[in-house]
Scaffold this active site. Structure first.
Site, PDB file in Angstrom:
ATOM      1  N   ASP A  23       0.822  -1.217   0.000  1.00 38.12           N
ATOM      2  CA  ASP A  23       0.000   0.000   0.000  1.00 38.12           C
ATOM      3  C   ASP A  23       0.856   1.267   0.000  1.00 38.12           C
ATOM      4  O   ASP A  23       1.973   1.271   0.510  1.00 38.12           O
ATOM      5  CB  ASP A  23      -0.909  -0.023   1.241  1.00 38.12           C
ATOM      6  CG  ASP A  23      -2.069   0.949   1.113  1.00 38.12           C
ATOM      7  OD1 ASP A  23      -2.308   1.469  -0.004  1.00 38.12           O
ATOM      8  OD2 ASP A  23      -2.745   1.192   2.130  1.00 38.12           O
ATOM      9  N   ASN A  71     -10.478  -3.417  -6.512  1.00 41.79           N
ATOM     10  CA  ASN A  71      -9.670  -2.424  -7.238  1.00 41.79           C
ATOM     11  C   ASN A  71     -10.222  -2.080  -8.622  1.00 41.79           C
ATOM     12  O   ASN A  71      -9.834  -1.079  -9.225  1.00 41.79           O
ATOM     13  CB  ASN A  71      -8.210  -2.891  -7.386  1.00 41.79           C
ATOM     14  CG  ASN A  71      -7.411  -2.789  -6.099  1.00 41.79           C
ATOM     15  OD1 ASN A  71      -6.449  -3.536  -5.896  1.00 41.79           O
ATOM     16  ND2 ASN A  71      -7.785  -1.876  -5.203  1.00 41.79           N
TER      17      ASN A  71
HETATM   18  C1  FPP Z   1      -2.177   0.013  -3.206  1.00 43.13           C
HETATM   19  O1  FPP Z   1      -1.673   1.337  -3.230  1.00 43.13           O
HETATM   20  C2  FPP Z   1      -1.563  -0.763  -4.267  1.00 43.13           C
HETATM   21  C3  FPP Z   1      -2.251  -1.399  -5.255  1.00 43.13           C
HETATM   22  C4  FPP Z   1      -3.720  -1.366  -5.352  1.00 43.13           C
HETATM   23  C5  FPP Z   1      -1.553  -2.122  -6.322  1.00 43.13           C
HETATM   24  C6  FPP Z   1      -0.270  -2.821  -5.982  1.00 43.13           C
HETATM   25  C7  FPP Z   1       0.407  -3.155  -7.244  1.00 43.13           C
HETATM   26  C8  FPP Z   1       1.737  -3.049  -7.499  1.00 43.13           C
HETATM   27  C9  FPP Z   1       2.754  -2.722  -6.469  1.00 43.13           C
HETATM   28  C10 FPP Z   1       2.286  -3.266  -8.877  1.00 43.13           C
HETATM   29  C11 FPP Z   1       1.894  -4.491  -9.591  1.00 43.13           C
HETATM   30  C12 FPP Z   1       2.438  -5.735  -8.998  1.00 43.13           C
HETATM   31  C13 FPP Z   1       3.303  -6.586  -9.575  1.00 43.13           C
HETATM   32  C14 FPP Z   1       3.598  -7.877  -8.921  1.00 43.13           C
HETATM   33  C15 FPP Z   1       3.977  -6.284 -10.844  1.00 43.13           C
HETATM   34  P1  FPP Z   1      -2.683   2.544  -3.394  1.00 43.13           P
HETATM   35  O2  FPP Z   1      -2.754   2.880  -4.841  1.00 43.13           O
HETATM   36  O3  FPP Z   1      -3.998   2.239  -2.758  1.00 43.13           O
HETATM   37  O4  FPP Z   1      -1.947   3.678  -2.611  1.00 43.13           O
HETATM   38  P2  FPP Z   1      -2.616   4.907  -1.855  1.00 43.13           P
HETATM   39  O5  FPP Z   1      -3.376   4.326  -0.688  1.00 43.13           O
HETATM   40  O6  FPP Z   1      -1.430   5.709  -1.433  1.00 43.13           O
HETATM   41  O7  FPP Z   1      -3.496   5.633  -2.828  1.00 43.13           O
END
Ligand code: FPP
Length: 242
Positions: A23, A71
């Protein structure tokens, strides 16, 4: 206090299975005046380093949460960017072979684009014999959706007369989950300061130790993982006993 340590605890104090809720990508990007997609890109670059670190420490199982069933509600541009990152990631399995790592996808692949479904099949088959570490990528994953999927499978077994509803056990449920045969996560880490599980490994996390850290995922390093492992080594796990 800085959430970093240069060394991990002794091997016998390490978890067998770590779950990570990656996250903070969006906030990382926002702080730099960048689009959210750039945060995900930066976050995806951290994944390999953390897998290598876990493998080096002899941790046999790692689960990372890459895309939840919720998501899909995000703007199309962001979802497309995440799918592109996953597409690229899954099409390059050389590192998995080099690291003797087995890839396992947790989640329903059906709603994913066809080419990604194909990459998943190929990547899982190619790495199936690898033994150093199992890397689960939770992809279109939700704990409730996983339980629903498992419950339907058990209901089908009952309807076919292969299972008596009165004799269903916790083991029967566990064998119908995407993690069948794997140990439950001993430690679940969520960086970025948020303190919730967000539908991650609902059944499997019943006795997991939870660690919430302030670092944003794109800034997460092996030293942050060492810190998490150190905190885990201090916990006294009783599993409901005394
Ligand atoms: C949450 O951060 C993260 C995600 C919903 C996606 C995680 C995906 C990756 C790290 C990349 C893809 C993975 C691989 C294995 C290639 P957020 O966007 O909710 O962050 P925020 O809370 O700061 O908005």
């Amino acid at each position: 206090m800085e959430e970093k340590r240069s060394q991990a605890p002794a091997r016998e104090l390490l978890p067998r299975h770590i779950g990570i809720i990656m996250d903070g990508n969006g906030r990382w990007a926002k702080a730099r005046g960048l689009p959210r997609e750039m945060g995900h890109q930066a976050g995806s670059k951290v994944v390999g380093e953390i897998i290598r670190h876990c493998r080096g420490l002899g941790i046999p199982c790692l689960t990372i949460y890459a895309l939840s069933t919720e998501n899909w509600k995000r703007p199309k541009r962001e979802v497309d960017a995440l799918l592109s990152l996953l597409r690229r990631y899954l099409s390059n399995m050389e590192e998995y072979q080099r690291e003797n790592a087995r890839l396992c996808i947790l989640g329903d692949p059906e709603p994913l684009p066809r080419d990604i479904q194909e990459s998943i099949r190929t990547a899982q088959a190619k790495s199936a014999g690898n033994t150093a570490i199992t890397v689960n990528i939770a992809l279109n994953y939700g704990g409730r959706a996983e339980l629903l999927h498992g419950v339907k499978a058990l209901a089908r077994e009952c309807a076919a007369g292969r299972l008596d509803p009165e004799s269903i056990t916790e083991e029967d449920i566990a064998r119908q989950l995407y993690t069948a045969g794997q140990p439950d996560p001993d430690l679940i880490i969520r960086p970025s300061g948020e303190q919730r599980l967000s539908n991650f490994l609902m059944w499997q996390s019943a006795y997991s130790e939870l660690l919430f850290m302030n670092v944003l995922w794109p800034d997460f390093t092996p030293e942050h993982l060492n810190y998490a492992l150190y905190q885990y080594s201090l916990r006294s796990r009783r599993f409901g006993g005394v």
